[in-house]
Design a protein around this motif. Sequence first.
Motif, PDB file in Angstrom:
ATOM      1  N   LEU A 106     -31.964  34.176  25.333  1.00  0.00           N
ATOM      2  CA  LEU A 106     -32.944  35.184  25.727  1.00  0.00           C
ATOM      3  C   LEU A 106     -33.050  35.292  27.248  1.00  0.00           C
ATOM      4  CD1 LEU A 106     -35.063  37.133  24.474  1.00  0.00           C
ATOM      5  CD2 LEU A 106     -36.742  35.326  24.830  1.00  0.00           C
ATOM      6  N   ALA A 107     -32.976  34.167  27.935  1.00  0.00           N
ATOM      7  CA  ALA A 107     -33.102  34.167  29.392  1.00  0.00           C
ATOM      8  C   ALA A 107     -31.832  34.650  30.082  1.00  0.00           C
ATOM      9  CB  ALA A 107     -33.454  32.762  29.879  1.00  0.00           C
TER      10      ALA A 107
ATOM     11  N   TYR B  18     -29.887  36.648  20.553  1.00  0.00           N
ATOM     12  CA  TYR B  18     -31.087  35.868  20.895  1.00  0.00           C
ATOM     13  C   TYR B  18     -32.083  35.711  19.749  1.00  0.00           C
ATOM     14  CZ  TYR B  18     -33.109  40.557  21.654  1.00  0.00           C
ATOM     15  OH  TYR B  18     -33.534  41.865  21.504  1.00  0.00           O
TER      16      TYR B  18
ATOM     17  N   SER C   5     -44.434  36.890  33.067  1.00  0.00           N
ATOM     18  CA  SER C   5     -44.888  36.427  31.748  1.00  0.00           C
ATOM     19  C   SER C   5     -46.398  36.544  31.589  1.00  0.00           C
ATOM     20  CB  SER C   5     -44.452  34.973  31.524  1.00  0.00           C
ATOM     21  OG  SER C   5     -45.149  34.085  32.391  1.00  0.00           O
TER      22      SER C   5
ATOM     23  N   LYS D 252     -39.598  39.566  24.220  1.00  0.00           N
ATOM     24  CA  LYS D 252     -40.324  39.143  23.015  1.00  0.00           C
ATOM     25  C   LYS D 252     -41.378  40.171  22.628  1.00  0.00           C
ATOM     26  CE  LYS D 252     -39.786  34.161  23.809  1.00  0.00           C
ATOM     27  NZ  LYS D 252     -40.499  32.878  24.063  1.00  0.00           N
TER      28      LYS D 252
ATOM     29  N   PRO E  69     -37.847  37.493  29.949  1.00  0.00           N
ATOM     30  CA  PRO E  69     -37.786  37.064  28.543  1.00  0.00           C
ATOM     31  C   PRO E  69     -39.067  37.328  27.758  1.00  0.00           C
ATOM     32  CG  PRO E  69     -36.760  35.422  29.947  1.00  0.00           C
ATOM     33  CD  PRO E  69     -37.382  36.428  30.871  1.00  0.00           C
ATOM     34  N   GLU E  70     -40.227  37.099  28.380  1.00  0.00           N
ATOM     35  CA  GLU E  70     -41.474  37.338  27.661  1.00  0.00           C
ATOM     36  C   GLU E  70     -41.660  38.811  27.318  1.00  0.00           C
ATOM     37  OE1 GLU E  70     -43.504  35.054  26.395  1.00  0.00           O
ATOM     38  OE2 GLU E  70     -42.022  33.612  27.129  1.00  0.00           O
TER      39      GLU E  70
ATOM     40  N   SER F 247     -37.147  33.427  14.908  1.00  0.00           N
ATOM     41  CA  SER F 247     -37.527  32.866  16.212  1.00  0.00           C
ATOM     42  C   SER F 247     -36.484  33.246  17.267  1.00  0.00           C
ATOM     43  CB  SER F 247     -37.674  31.349  16.120  1.00  0.00           C
ATOM     44  OG  SER F 247     -36.434  30.745  15.778  1.00  0.00           O
ATOM     45  N   PHE F 248     -36.782  32.891  18.505  1.00  0.00           N
ATOM     46  CA  PHE F 248     -35.922  33.281  19.623  1.00  0.00           C
ATOM     47  C   PHE F 248     -35.095  32.102  20.117  1.00  0.00           C
ATOM     48  CE2 PHE F 248     -39.313  36.385  19.651  1.00  0.00           C
ATOM     49  CZ  PHE F 248     -38.662  37.583  19.939  1.00  0.00           C
ATOM     50  N   ASP F 249     -33.843  32.378  20.407  1.00  0.00           N
ATOM     51  CA  ASP F 249     -32.990  31.423  21.105  1.00  0.00           C
ATOM     52  C   ASP F 249     -33.337  31.568  22.586  1.00  0.00           C
ATOM     53  OD1 ASP F 249     -30.859  30.334  22.626  1.00  0.00           O
ATOM     54  OD2 ASP F 249     -29.445  30.605  20.981  1.00  0.00           O
ATOM     55  N   GLU F 250     -34.105  30.616  23.115  1.00  0.00           N
ATOM     56  CA  GLU F 250     -34.658  30.757  24.460  1.00  0.00           C
ATOM     57  C   GLU F 250     -33.575  30.806  25.543  1.00  0.00           C
ATOM     58  OE1 GLU F 250     -37.704  31.426  25.124  1.00  0.00           O
ATOM     59  OE2 GLU F 250     -38.662  31.040  23.188  1.00  0.00           O
TER      60      GLU F 250
ATOM     61  N   THR G  63     -26.355  33.560  32.821  1.00  0.00           N
ATOM     62  CA  THR G  63     -27.703  33.758  33.339  1.00  0.00           C
ATOM     63  C   THR G  63     -27.605  34.127  34.806  1.00  0.00           C
ATOM     64  OG1 THR G  63     -28.633  32.155  31.788  1.00  0.00           O
ATOM     65  CG2 THR G  63     -29.965  32.707  33.707  1.00  0.00           C
TER      66      THR G  63
END
Length: 521
Positions: free
Chosen positions: A332-333, A320, A431, A289, A285-286, A326-329, A404
């Motif tokens: 995103l994962a 996401y 990350s 981003k 995820p990082e 902003s990100f939907d965490e 996920t």
Amino acid sequence: MRLADYFDAAASLYPRNIAFVDHGQHIDFAQAQRLVHATAHALIAEEGLPPRAHVAIYSPNDYRVSLLQVAANRAGMVWVSVHTRNAIETNLAVMAYADCDAVFFHSAFANLVPAMKAGLPRVRRFVCIDAPSAFGPSLADWIAPWSRPFVAPPEQATIPAMLQPTGGTTGPSKGAVHTNRSLEMALISVFETLGFDAASRVLAVAPLTHAACMLTLACAARGGRTVVLDGFEAGKVLECIEREGITHLFLPPTLVYALLDDPRLGATHVASLRCIAVGAAPIAPEKVKEAVRRFGPVIYEVFGQSECLFPVVAKRPEDYLLSDGSFDEVALASAGRAVPFARVEILNEDGSVAGPGVKGEIVVRSTMVMQGYYRKPAETAEVSTGGWHHTTDVGVKDERGFITIVDRKKDMIVSGGFNVFPSEIEAVILSHPAVLDCAVIGVPDQKWGEAVKAIVQLKPSCSESGESLKVVLAQRCKDALGSVKAPKSIEIWPELPRSAVGKVLKRDIRARFWEGHWRAV
């Protein structure tokens, strides 16, 4: 329709559109279609080839790879993908298992043809796709007498069209057989998910004999252009994106990380990009981003397998990215949601469909799923239990449908009686800005049975001390996941072993630590 029918439709609509760019050579659709039709004629006229012959393509990235795939389909034959990064012994086993009747080879591998001729007595014809050769006619000479349109018989939707080996670098393992129907549905899924049209320009970097071919073939089927590179080098990829106005790119995560780490990215014009499709392994995820910050909102994640092609699950930027940027965490994962042409569920141990939040095996129903493993009925039945294709991936599905991927069933570590899934540890390690890639495995331990170990590859630009970084990474995992899941040891390697398509080979890493032990888990 067949793949070849889609290609002919595009050639009819856009005969003067450039279909391929390869080492400065521009091939329009009319030229490409002539090569496809002539090759189909030659395949059928070739004495000794059976009506549904298996045709191997042994080549680095070259525009003719895609056209040979279309030509085999036009002739009603089956193309067999061969990973050129495998040892010749492995590929001989693959082609023998697949009952190959003909081999198209690139001059870069001409030195291997004597071994192929000795080891593959079934093969009736060897053709060099790009140059004259002492080991068989050149493609240009072989098809020269057949320069006329090919009138195809009616489509047979359920006959085999592609045989995709599923083994890694150690043997042929199994081969997924795909029909005209499953191949067509995969093309449609790529069209819909990744947004292809006649203005699309694909950069082919990943091997065209594997998953990357689906983007190239989908692009050609819509009248778009493919620019071919014969290997990955970050600077060349960035320069090509800017020069050619690339819109679509398919890469495994590790190559995305390499682009992000290249200092030339900041000076490269990448506004043409509409889609960087990341597949073959989950992307951290990082890193998504960071990629969105550097490339824009163009990062897609696609999930599939040789057995069900791709995408059966996809994550788009709109999934996401929230309206405020902003990100939907949670999204995103995840790997994304099932595409419209597949049903994807989580299965309990008893074979029932699990509810939201329950961990289990990811299973698929779709027309994209293979007909079966070639000459392996028992393995086909095992992976198709209950009418589902069993992926052996472990996942969780939430109320919104986001899936996920927790890990692969076979990768799970049992440490001190606790189930530990490496992917969540890898996400924490990835990350850290100094990390390029990593692999988490279980190693033998007298106290825990298996101890969690991380193997880390650092970015070339990293200036931190390896020993101090190990301490930082271990503490980072402990803070995020707790002491049970935190690595008991960390090693830093200059390079992680990878498969022909860039996947980290955990089995090779594990083998180094389990050698000489009575068990492997």
